[in-house]
Write a protein that holds these residues in place. Structure first.
Motif, PDB file in Angstrom:
ATOM      1  N   HIS A 241      40.151  33.999  45.340  1.00  0.00           N
ATOM      2  CA  HIS A 241      38.572  34.086  44.902  1.00  0.00           C
ATOM      3  C   HIS A 241      38.022  32.779  44.969  1.00  0.00           C
ATOM      4  CE1 HIS A 241      35.955  35.858  41.420  1.00  0.00           C
ATOM      5  NE2 HIS A 241      35.195  35.629  42.564  1.00  0.00           N
TER       6      HIS A 241
ATOM      7  N   ARG B 204      49.957  46.713  49.509  1.00  0.00           N
ATOM      8  CA  ARG B 204      48.981  46.608  48.380  1.00  0.00           C
ATOM      9  C   ARG B 204      47.378  46.871  49.059  1.00  0.00           C
ATOM     10  NH1 ARG B 204      49.358  44.354  43.284  1.00  0.00           N
ATOM     11  NH2 ARG B 204      47.335  43.642  42.442  1.00  0.00           N
TER      12      ARG B 204
ATOM     13  N   CYS C  86      45.532  41.695  36.157  1.00  0.00           N
ATOM     14  CA  CYS C  86      45.972  42.428  37.592  1.00  0.00           C
ATOM     15  C   CYS C  86      46.765  43.560  37.220  1.00  0.00           C
ATOM     16  CB  CYS C  86      46.652  41.682  38.755  1.00  0.00           C
ATOM     17  SG  CYS C  86      45.279  40.238  39.252  1.00  0.00           S
ATOM     18  N   TYR C  87      46.453  44.637  38.143  1.00  0.00           N
ATOM     19  CA  TYR C  87      47.441  45.779  38.276  1.00  0.00           C
ATOM     20  C   TYR C  87      48.623  45.423  39.186  1.00  0.00           C
ATOM     21  CZ  TYR C  87      49.384  49.991  39.781  1.00  0.00           C
ATOM     22  OH  TYR C  87      50.241  51.235  40.338  1.00  0.00           O
TER      23      TYR C  87
ATOM     24  N   GLU D 183      41.716  32.931  29.697  1.00  0.00           N
ATOM     25  CA  GLU D 183      40.455  33.814  29.827  1.00  0.00           C
ATOM     26  C   GLU D 183      40.123  34.005  31.460  1.00  0.00           C
ATOM     27  OE1 GLU D 183      37.495  35.772  27.695  1.00  0.00           O
ATOM     28  OE2 GLU D 183      39.126  34.826  27.150  1.00  0.00           O
TER      29      GLU D 183
ATOM     30  N   ILE E 233      39.949  40.705  46.098  1.00  0.00           N
ATOM     31  CA  ILE E 233      41.045  39.515  46.022  1.00  0.00           C
ATOM     32  C   ILE E 233      42.435  40.419  45.732  1.00  0.00           C
ATOM     33  CG2 ILE E 233      39.371  37.621  45.523  1.00  0.00           C
ATOM     34  CD1 ILE E 233      39.942  38.015  42.579  1.00  0.00           C
ATOM     35  N   GLN E 234      42.423  41.664  45.700  1.00  0.00           N
ATOM     36  CA  GLN E 234      43.706  42.146  45.271  1.00  0.00           C
ATOM     37  C   GLN E 234      43.971  42.289  44.012  1.00  0.00           C
ATOM     38  OE1 GLN E 234      46.130  43.477  48.212  1.00  0.00           O
ATOM     39  NE2 GLN E 234      43.951  43.560  49.018  1.00  0.00           N
ATOM     40  N   CYS E 235      43.091  42.224  42.929  1.00  0.00           N
ATOM     41  CA  CYS E 235      43.620  42.210  41.673  1.00  0.00           C
ATOM     42  C   CYS E 235      44.072  43.548  41.211  1.00  0.00           C
ATOM     43  CB  CYS E 235      42.533  41.664  40.683  1.00  0.00           C
ATOM     44  SG  CYS E 235      41.200  42.614  40.211  1.00  0.00           S
ATOM     45  N   GLY E 236      43.661  44.669  41.591  1.00  0.00           N
ATOM     46  CA  GLY E 236      43.837  46.028  41.373  1.00  0.00           C
ATOM     47  C   GLY E 236      43.291  46.456  39.991  1.00  0.00           C
ATOM     48  N   ARG E 237      42.474  45.816  39.451  1.00  0.00           N
ATOM     49  CA  ARG E 237      41.780  46.322  38.166  1.00  0.00           C
ATOM     50  C   ARG E 237      41.117  47.498  38.470  1.00  0.00           C
ATOM     51  NH1 ARG E 237      39.958  41.780  35.026  1.00  0.00           N
ATOM     52  NH2 ARG E 237      38.133  42.861  34.463  1.00  0.00           N
TER      53      ARG E 237
ATOM     54  N   PRO F 192      36.077  42.045  39.201  1.00  0.00           N
ATOM     55  CA  PRO F 192      35.589  40.415  39.119  1.00  0.00           C
ATOM     56  C   PRO F 192      34.926  39.598  40.111  1.00  0.00           C
ATOM     57  CG  PRO F 192      38.045  40.557  39.436  1.00  0.00           C
ATOM     58  CD  PRO F 192      37.371  42.040  39.465  1.00  0.00           C
ATOM     59  N   VAL F 193      34.623  40.222  41.074  1.00  0.00           N
ATOM     60  CA  VAL F 193      34.030  39.735  42.252  1.00  0.00           C
ATOM     61  C   VAL F 193      32.755  40.379  42.551  1.00  0.00           C
ATOM     62  CG1 VAL F 193      34.314  38.851  44.526  1.00  0.00           C
ATOM     63  CG2 VAL F 193      36.314  39.056  43.393  1.00  0.00           C
TER      64      VAL F 193
ATOM     65  N   ALA G 120      50.927  43.076  38.604  1.00  0.00           N
ATOM     66  CA  ALA G 120      50.340  41.605  39.108  1.00  0.00           C
ATOM     67  C   ALA G 120      51.391  41.029  40.202  1.00  0.00           C
ATOM     68  CB  ALA G 120      50.372  40.944  37.661  1.00  0.00           C
ATOM     69  N   PRO G 121      50.604  40.547  41.247  1.00  0.00           N
ATOM     70  CA  PRO G 121      51.223  39.771  42.157  1.00  0.00           C
ATOM     71  C   PRO G 121      51.853  38.484  41.566  1.00  0.00           C
ATOM     72  CG  PRO G 121      49.120  40.213  43.021  1.00  0.00           C
ATOM     73  CD  PRO G 121      49.126  40.609  41.536  1.00  0.00           C
TER      74      PRO G 121
ATOM     75  N   ALA H   3      43.705  50.198  38.316  1.00  0.00           N
ATOM     76  CA  ALA H   3      44.119  50.507  36.981  1.00  0.00           C
ATOM     77  C   ALA H   3      43.304  51.376  36.228  1.00  0.00           C
ATOM     78  CB  ALA H   3      44.390  49.184  36.114  1.00  0.00           C
TER      79      ALA H   3
ATOM     80  N   ASN I   5      36.373  33.474  24.248  1.00  0.00           N
ATOM     81  CA  ASN I   5      37.529  32.161  24.083  1.00  0.00           C
ATOM     82  C   ASN I   5      37.012  31.034  24.408  1.00  0.00           C
ATOM     83  OD1 ASN I   5      39.349  33.702  23.028  1.00  0.00           O
ATOM     84  ND2 ASN I   5      40.820  34.053  24.696  1.00  0.00           N
TER      85      ASN I   5
ATOM     86  N   VAL J 261      45.574  35.838  42.300  1.00  0.00           N
ATOM     87  CA  VAL J 261      44.512  36.421  43.185  1.00  0.00           C
ATOM     88  C   VAL J 261      43.398  35.525  42.910  1.00  0.00           C
ATOM     89  CG1 VAL J 261      45.283  38.787  42.975  1.00  0.00           C
ATOM     90  CG2 VAL J 261      43.637  38.027  41.285  1.00  0.00           C
TER      91      VAL J 261
ATOM     92  N   TYR K  63      43.013  37.641  35.459  1.00  0.00           N
ATOM     93  CA  TYR K  63      42.301  39.075  35.611  1.00  0.00           C
ATOM     94  C   TYR K  63      43.020  40.269  35.187  1.00  0.00           C
ATOM     95  CZ  TYR K  63      38.918  36.762  38.492  1.00  0.00           C
ATOM     96  OH  TYR K  63      37.654  35.931  39.038  1.00  0.00           O
TER      97      TYR K  63
END
Lengths: 436, 424
Positions: free
Chosen positions: A108, B372, A45-46, A40, B347-351, B392-393, A48-49, B354, B68, A104, A43
């Motif tokens: 955070h 990025r 990620c796009y 869960e 935090i660079q998740c990029g969601r 998410p942040v 993803a790193p 997307a 979950n 990431v 994230y």
């Protein structure tokens, strides 16, 4: 200077139970609820790193998403489609410098998703149940020789088999697995996992393994080229490097990889003789592995001595901390200058800041890397086989991967990637219609 | 600490948190425990006619929608009204009210659609010393098949009729509990008002099937292989409830009706939502069934602290957000906002990239100067708030007003693209 006393080396320093506890699983598997909660945290990620950081490019967010939706088999398929040794890599990868370093969540909350443990959660049940997730393509009629039964060879063989080619693996050792079987620290791969995984990999079919069959001794490269359509060399590195200092030939000065191989094969580890005081020379994963395992066998004092500073150590910060919490004393910037003792080692002299100091030792382990033994006319660079992006060597119809090639970095995961890339390239050159 | 003492229809309680009519208020034992924990009031689980006891299923009555980590997001039940003898309930209500004179004790009641039943039972209930009555016109399962509960609440004429009967037979306040299983909450609310209701409470539960069983491929849960829809509640239903509360609070014909807000109240912020959108108090059930009665501590403490921080009284909070609720046609179409991503917090998740790329307006980069980096492309951003919603942040992506907003106000009623626009 020390007098020639009897070295204090013996077996059974600890009880069998203590040793078993010391060599238990370093990272026990996640329970279902732990895995669901941890999954869960991903994230999704796009671009993803973590995936970028994985040498095999596993689509990590995708496999974690499938754990989240209780689709374990699908999750394992996502992992195995890029890395057929996803089970071993889940155990031995230095995730803290690969996928988990890139997570990431570090930015955070300074706590990455436990990708390694999740990967183990997804792959263990599929391997335990021997569920084959890939079917072989129709036979191409082509035969490929894979030299070496380690991660590079196994990965290459599996992918070739899936693509419809028949494979024969020529394995130097008595058992397959290479360093997974003989080299990795025992507490990272418990319960004979290396063999279980190989049995699973071979379960795809189309792969024959010939053991005790070393290149250059029992089989020659020209013969293989005569008998097969292509050859893949995943032969690893051979001999351990020498220190090149006085006294190196004394008894009690041992190659770490040889001792680890013995330790990995020992049915009862408490029977292994270990010194009361042990000095390990080196700064890589093997140095950490032998130092920690020496402590686990009951050595009272273990010194790990590295000639350069901590920033140059190839062992990860996690591994260094593991050594320290296991009671290993790490010394930096101290190259060895002399092995002391008469017949048997009694100590090692080091240089540090222009001074010299001595660490007394009953046993000395050398863990300063290995070198490759040359093979025929293969072009080398810095002692390793030169390959192109498709892992082709300078010789026609010969590919190579793993520790033996330029860019090999002693990681299972990199070897698996090399084997995979080579298989894809071999398949292309064989003109198969079954491109994976 | 801000004073949370509440008077609702003249019924006093030390705080605005009442337990809703449901399993937690089934008997004296539970209600005593709730009052010991600090709950301000309770609505006793629905009483019916005297006679052979109500029969419940002996299989699963409840099921949940989980995250979950097994956090309960939504909850469903098929329990009927009280299955205990009427006299037992009446005796216990009398004793509890005697023991807890400072707490609100309201009794929920469900009766058939004939006046004599109401005339017979309401005085018996009133005689216990209960502070008020809540008419259960909302229960969506079981009882509705027998012409009661939601079967009444879905027909405004029945609501009005039964409310009139109730008012004729009772001298204590009458609250009408509304079902959300209607296309608009306003006709039922108007009917309650026209019938003389002193207040409405809402929402009751929503018709729901939780899922199927992935092994048997039957609905889940079942009783001996068969299942039926239940009533949905818990955190997931709060937005539906808030809309219905606000509709009643902002509509002229119903705005004078006091409202007891129900639906997913779990922590004090949920209570602020209901109160600000027009409820005078709130009722809670699911959160207590998930965590136990001691959540009242956070509810009371959180609300007091909030009011202290705002320098506000509870009375002023009630309804204060209602004027901000309107119809879409009155929204200012000249007003514009665009998203801004705080690069220090990112935090660079990029969601954001997307989802904007796949499902919205292609207004967020993924690479800037070969690196990025996620930045809003102002020209493409329509200010939809999707990126803010999924980031998410907390606080990383915010909306800022743009200069386009300087053009003066213009809503749809006067918009040139509206063929039905009002012209002066």
């Amino acid at each position: 200077m020390t007098t020639a006393s009897q070295p204090n080396i013996r077996a059974h320093r600890l009880s069998k139970d203590e040793i078993e506890a010391n060599f238990a699983d370093l990272h026990p598997p996640l329970s279902r609820s732990e895995a669901l909660i941890e999954a869960e945290r991903c994230y999704f990620c796009y671009d993803a790193p973590c995936t970028t950081a994985c040498p095999t490019g596993i689509d990590i967010p995708a496999f974690i998403q499938k754990i989240r939706s209780d689709n374990i088999r699908g999750s394992a398929r996502t992992i195995f489609s890029e890395n057929i040794m996803g089970g071993m890599c889940a155990r031995v990868c230095p995730t803290e410098v690969l996928c988990e370093e890139a997570c990431v969540r570090n930015t955070h909350e300074e706590k990455p998703v436990e990708i390694g443990l999740l990967q183990r959660y997804a792959t263990d049940p599929v391997i335990d149940a021997r569920t084959q997730l890939f079917a072989r393509a129709p036979s191409s009629g082509k035969r490929v020789a894979v030299v070496g039964g380690g991660p590079a060879g196994m990965s290459c063989a599996h992918r070739l088999a899936v693509l419809g080619h028949d494979v024969v693996i020529f394995n130097r050792d008595e058992k397959p697995g290479g360093l997974n079987e003989y080299g990795i620290a025992a507490y990272k791969t418990v319960d004979d996992f290396a063999q279980i995984e190989i049995e699973y990999i071979l379960g795809v079919g189309g792969i024959e393994v010939r053991h005790n069959c070393a290149l250059g001794e029992d089989v020659q490269l020209p013969e293989l080229l005569d008998d097969f359509d292509a050859v893949f060399l995943g032969i690893g590195l051979g001999q351990s490097n020498d220190l090149g200092i006085e006294g190196e030939d004394k008894r009690g000065v041992i190659n770490a990889i040889d001792y680890i191989a013995e330790l990995r094969q020992a049915a009862d580890k408490s029977t292994l003789p270990i010194g009361k005081t042990v000095v390990v020379i080196g700064g890589g994963m093997t140095a950490i592995d032998i130092a920690v395992q020496s402590r686990h066998l009951g050595a009272r004092q273990v010194h790990m001595v590295y000639r350069r500073g901590p920033e140059k150590m190839s062992a990860s910060v996690f591994e260094q901390a593991l050594a320290q919490t296991s009671g290993v004393t790490i010394h930096h910037r101290a190259p060895p200058t002399r092995i002391l003792g008469e017949d048997h080692v009694t100590g090692v002299e080091f240089e540090s800041d222009g001074d010299r100091f001595v660490l007394y030792a009953d046993m000395v382990f050398k863990a300063i890397g290995q070198k490759m033994e040359g093979i025929g006319d293969l072009a080398l660079e810095n002692g390793r086989i030169l390959v192109d992006a498709g892992h082709r060597t300078s010789l026609d119809r010969v590919w190579a991967g793993g520790d033996c090639v330029v860019g090999g970095d002693d990681l299972t995961v990199s070897a698996v990637q090399h084997g995979k890339l080579a298989a894809i390239d071999i398949d292309r050159h064989l003109g198969s219609a079954n491109h994976g | 600490m801000a004073d949370l003492k509440t008077t609702f229809l003249g019924i006093e309680s030390p705080n605005p948190f009442w337990l809703a009519s449901a399993p937690p208020t089934d008997k004296a034992y539970n209600v005593n425990r709730a009052f010991e924990a600090g709950w301000g009031g309770a609505v006793w689980k629905t009483l019916g006619e005297d006679g052979p006891p109500i029969v419940n299923v002996s299989g699963p009555r409840y099921s949940a929608l989980h995250s979950n980590d097994r956090r309960v997001i939504g909850f469903n039940n098929i329990e009927l009204i009280t299955d205990r003898p009427l006299q037992t309930n009446l005796d216990e209500i009398r004793q509890v009210k005697k023991d807890w004179p400072d707490r609100a004790l309201v009794v929920s009641v469900m009766l058939p659609m004939n006046e004599s039943a109401w005339a017979k039972y309401l005085p018996m209930i009133e005689d216990t010393g209960a502070d008020g009555l809540e008419l259960n016109f909302g229960c969506p399962h079981g009882m509705s098949e027998r012409g009661m509960g939601a079967a009444v609440g879905q027909v405004p004429e029945y609501i009005q009729m039964a409310t009139e009967w109730a008012k004729a037979s009772a001298s204590i306040p009458v609250i009408v509990k509304l079902t959300p299983n209607v296309t608009s909450i306003l006709p039922p609310a108007r009917a309650a008002k026209d019938g003389g209701a002193d207040a409405v409470s809402l929402i009751n539960t929503i018709n729901s099937i939780m899922r199927v069983d992935y092994d048997t491929l039957t609905m889940y849960p079942t009783t001996d292989g068969m299942g039926t829809h239940g009533g949905y509640c818990g955190e997931a239903v709060k937005p539906i409830a808030l809309n219905m509360v606000a509709e009643i609070a902002r509509t002229r014909e119903t705005s004078s009706l006091p409202i007891s807000g129900i639906g997913g109240v779990t922590d004090w912020r949920d209570a602020v939502d209901f109160l600000a959108l027009g409820a005078s108090n709130v009722q809670v059930c699911t959160a207590a069934m998930v965590y136990g009665f001691r959540i009242i501590d956070d509810l009371v403490d959180g609300l007091s602290t909030f009011l202290d921080n705002k320098g506000m009284t509870l009375d002023r909070l009630v309804g204060c957000a209602v004027p901000s609720v309107t119809d879409w046609q009155y929204l200012n179409l000249n007003y514009a906002e665009k998203a801004v991503i705080n690069q220090d917090m990112c935090i660079q998740c990029g969601r954001c990239h997307a989802v904007c790329e796949d499902t919205s307006h292609q207004a967020i980069t993924h690479t800037v100067d070969g690196k990025r980096r996620f930045e809003v492309i102002d020209d493409a951003c329509v200010g939809c708030n999707l990126c803010v919603s999924i980031c998410p942040v907390d606080g990383c992506i915010t909306m800022r007003q743009t200069s386009a907003s300087d053009a003066g106000k213009l809503n749809w009623t006067a918009h040139p693209n509206n063929p039905m626009r009002k012209t002066d």
